[in-house]
Design an enzyme around this catalytic site. Structure first.
Site, PDB file in Angstrom:
ATOM      1  N   SER A 108       0.815  -1.212   0.000  1.00  0.00           N
ATOM      2  CA  SER A 108       0.000   0.000   0.000  1.00  0.00           C
ATOM      3  C   SER A 108       0.851   1.265   0.000  1.00  0.00           C
ATOM      4  O   SER A 108       1.584   1.527  -0.945  1.00  0.00           O
ATOM      5  CB  SER A 108      -0.973  -0.044   1.179  1.00  0.00           C
ATOM      6  OG  SER A 108      -1.910   0.990   1.124  1.00  0.00           O
ATOM      7  N   ASP A 247      -2.496   6.393  -3.521  1.00  0.00           N
ATOM      8  CA  ASP A 247      -1.326   5.778  -2.895  1.00  0.00           C
ATOM      9  C   ASP A 247      -0.836   4.640  -3.783  1.00  0.00           C
ATOM     10  O   ASP A 247      -1.322   4.455  -4.901  1.00  0.00           O
ATOM     11  CB  ASP A 247      -1.642   5.322  -1.474  1.00  0.00           C
ATOM     12  CG  ASP A 247      -2.657   4.190  -1.412  1.00  0.00           C
ATOM     13  OD1 ASP A 247      -3.419   4.035  -2.384  1.00  0.00           O
ATOM     14  OD2 ASP A 247      -2.691   3.469  -0.401  1.00  0.00           O
ATOM     15  N   ASP A 249      -1.133   1.446  -4.035  1.00  0.00           N
ATOM     16  CA  ASP A 249      -2.033   0.447  -4.614  1.00  0.00           C
ATOM     17  C   ASP A 249      -3.385   1.032  -4.997  1.00  0.00           C
ATOM     18  O   ASP A 249      -4.302   0.307  -5.360  1.00  0.00           O
ATOM     19  CB  ASP A 249      -2.206  -0.755  -3.683  1.00  0.00           C
ATOM     20  CG  ASP A 249      -2.966  -0.437  -2.408  1.00  0.00           C
ATOM     21  OD1 ASP A 249      -2.985   0.741  -2.001  1.00  0.00           O
ATOM     22  OD2 ASP A 249      -3.538  -1.368  -1.811  1.00  0.00           O
ATOM     23  N   ASP A 251      -5.944   2.447  -3.503  1.00  0.00           N
ATOM     24  CA  ASP A 251      -7.215   2.322  -2.779  1.00  0.00           C
ATOM     25  C   ASP A 251      -7.444   3.516  -1.859  1.00  0.00           C
ATOM     26  O   ASP A 251      -8.436   3.566  -1.141  1.00  0.00           O
ATOM     27  CB  ASP A 251      -7.289   1.013  -2.002  1.00  0.00           C
ATOM     28  CG  ASP A 251      -6.266   0.897  -0.883  1.00  0.00           C
ATOM     29  OD1 ASP A 251      -5.386   1.776  -0.766  1.00  0.00           O
ATOM     30  OD2 ASP A 251      -6.326  -0.085  -0.112  1.00  0.00           O
TER      31      ASP A 251
END
Length: 451
Positions: A108, A247, A249, A251
């Protein structure tokens, strides 16, 4: 969750090369997950369960992808490799392709030398605790291999990015477009680098692309939703109307207005909630223990019910399902719109905000005019591993005294970090000087107690 050996609130995560993020462990994790899938899914004779594997842009993704693929194949599970795509894209494609599970290789918003593994069920939601516990219980057992005729196959999905781009665009109202808007899009050198700019461009915006040159090492490095100052500077330098920061990833979402002002998850969630209220869409809003009190009061002024979940998007989602509500999120930028997707999605959340602005011809600052944040002070105090802070009379007395001083105009929150030996002391209220003093006093009480 606190008794888990490997799984945290968002899968398995750590520094690459150190347990548990090593090739041998990740192969065993894939095998354990595969064995669980085989046991849980009864398929027609001759068919094998299949999983989708997506990843972000970290250099370690190649190694971990190969390890997972080997583990799943040894368990008799087919693997579909999507390459670098956002976490919510894995959730979507797992559902769309009718697969038994989806796996994301990502840490992440963490730096490149961390990585992690998280799983989605066939419904595109994170695995229930019971399934994670089952996988964890078997991951340390000796690994076996199915007979050669039953080994899983692997193949790449060439159109994964294109499918997801179209899915994102479908979440934007067909009667609206983004023509005339100049939008800076910061992809954090992460999984959305080849996706997010196309979504906004194909909806009509002039797109300034930033943070979209991944090299395996620069993910989240001074860019993205956790470093919004970069986007703020880009918006001002390029004369953009607004900016979108994701960010690693994709999400998580933070936005910036034309003046460089930064809008966190609370503010963006308020814009979306207000638009849904105007459209007559029912339900309430789920925030977290860290959501600003001013945000809660603003949601209530809209005439919408509000509830707080534990920190973590999985807990937000659980409470949303429990209450039957469609909207929730965290101030960190995780926003979940269940009428659009089964999980949090930075691109789709940005499109919901943009739709709300286009419907009324408003700017971000105008849409947030009725939202007044209260001063909030967060102090982290290091704790010994075995210290029971909840049983300490001095800490309890300091907390209760602060709550009396704040009355109904503020709140106190003490919570342990989920990743570090820290107690997070948060005080919030209308009076900034009072908030600062009370936070220091409670932190002082904690420090005194652990001496």
């Amino acid at each position: 969750m606190g008794t888990r050996k490997y799984f945290g609130t968002d899968g398995v995560r750590g520094r690459v090369g150190e347990a548990p993020i090593t090739p041998d462990f990740v192969m065993r994790l894939g095998h354990a997950a595969g064995v669980s899938l085989v046991a849980r899914h009864e398929l027609p004779a001759g068919e094998r369960p299949a999983v989708l594997i997506g990843k972000d842009t970290r250099i370690s993704g190649y190694m971990l992808e190969a390890a997972l693929e080997a583990g799943f194949s040894a368990a008799g599970v087919d693997v579909m490799l999507a390459g670098p795509i956002p976490t919510p894209a894995v959730a979507y494609l797992t559902r769309a392709l009718r697969l038994q599970a989806g796996v994301v290789i990502s840490a992440s918003h963490n730096p490149y030398d961390d990585n992690g593994i998280k799983f989605f069920s066939a419904r595109g939601v994170k695995l229930p605790d019971a399934v994670e516990a089952e996988i964890e219980a078997s991951v340390d057992r000796p690994m076996s291999c199915v007979e050669p005729a039953r080994l899983g196959r692997a193949r790449r999905i060439d159109d994964a990015a294109g499918r997801y781009i179209e899915f994102c665009k479908s979440a934007f109202p067909a009667e609206l477009d983004l023509r005339g808007l100049k939008i800076a899009v910061d992809c954090a050198h992460g999984a959305a680098y080849h996706i997010a700019p196309k979504v906004f461009h194909e909806l009509g915006a002039e797109v300034i692309v930033a943070g979209a040159s991944p090299d395996g090492f620069n993910i989240n490095d001074g860019v993205g939703a956790t470093r919004p100052a970069f986007l703020s500077q880009t918006v001002l330098a390029q004369g953009a109307d607004l900016g979108v920061a994701l960010d690693g990833d994709a999400d998580r979402l933070i936005m910036v207005d034309r003046h460089g002002g930064i809008y966190d998850g609370d503010k963006l969630l308020y814009v979306i909630a207000a638009a849904r209220k105007r459209r007559g869409q029912g339900g309430g809003v789920v925030g977290t223990l860290m959501s600003n009190l001013g945000f809660e009061h603003a949601i209530v002024r809209l005439g919408l019910p509000f509830a707080r979940a534990r920190v973590g998007d999985r807990y937000v989602l659980e409470l949303m399902h429990e209450k039957g509500w469609r909207l929730g999120g965290e101030n960190s930028g995780h926003i979940i719109c269940l009428d659009c997707h089964s999980t949090g999605d930075g691109i789709i959340s940005a499109l919901q905000v943009l739709a709300a602005l286009r419907e009324r011809g408003r700017t971000l600052s105008e849409a947030c005019a009725d939202l007044v944040f209260y001063p909030q002070r967060l102090v982290n105090v290091r704790l010994p591993a075995d210290f029971d802070w909840q049983a300490d009379a001095g800490i309890t007395a300091a907390r209760m005294a602060a709550e009396r001083d704040l009355g109904d105009s503020g709140r106190v929150l003490l919570r342990p970090s989920g990743t570090e030996p820290l107690l997070r002391v948060m005080v919030e209220g209308r009076d900034e000087a009072l908030v600062e003093r009370l936070a220091r006093e409670i932190a002082g009480a904690v420090e005194k107690a652990v001496r």
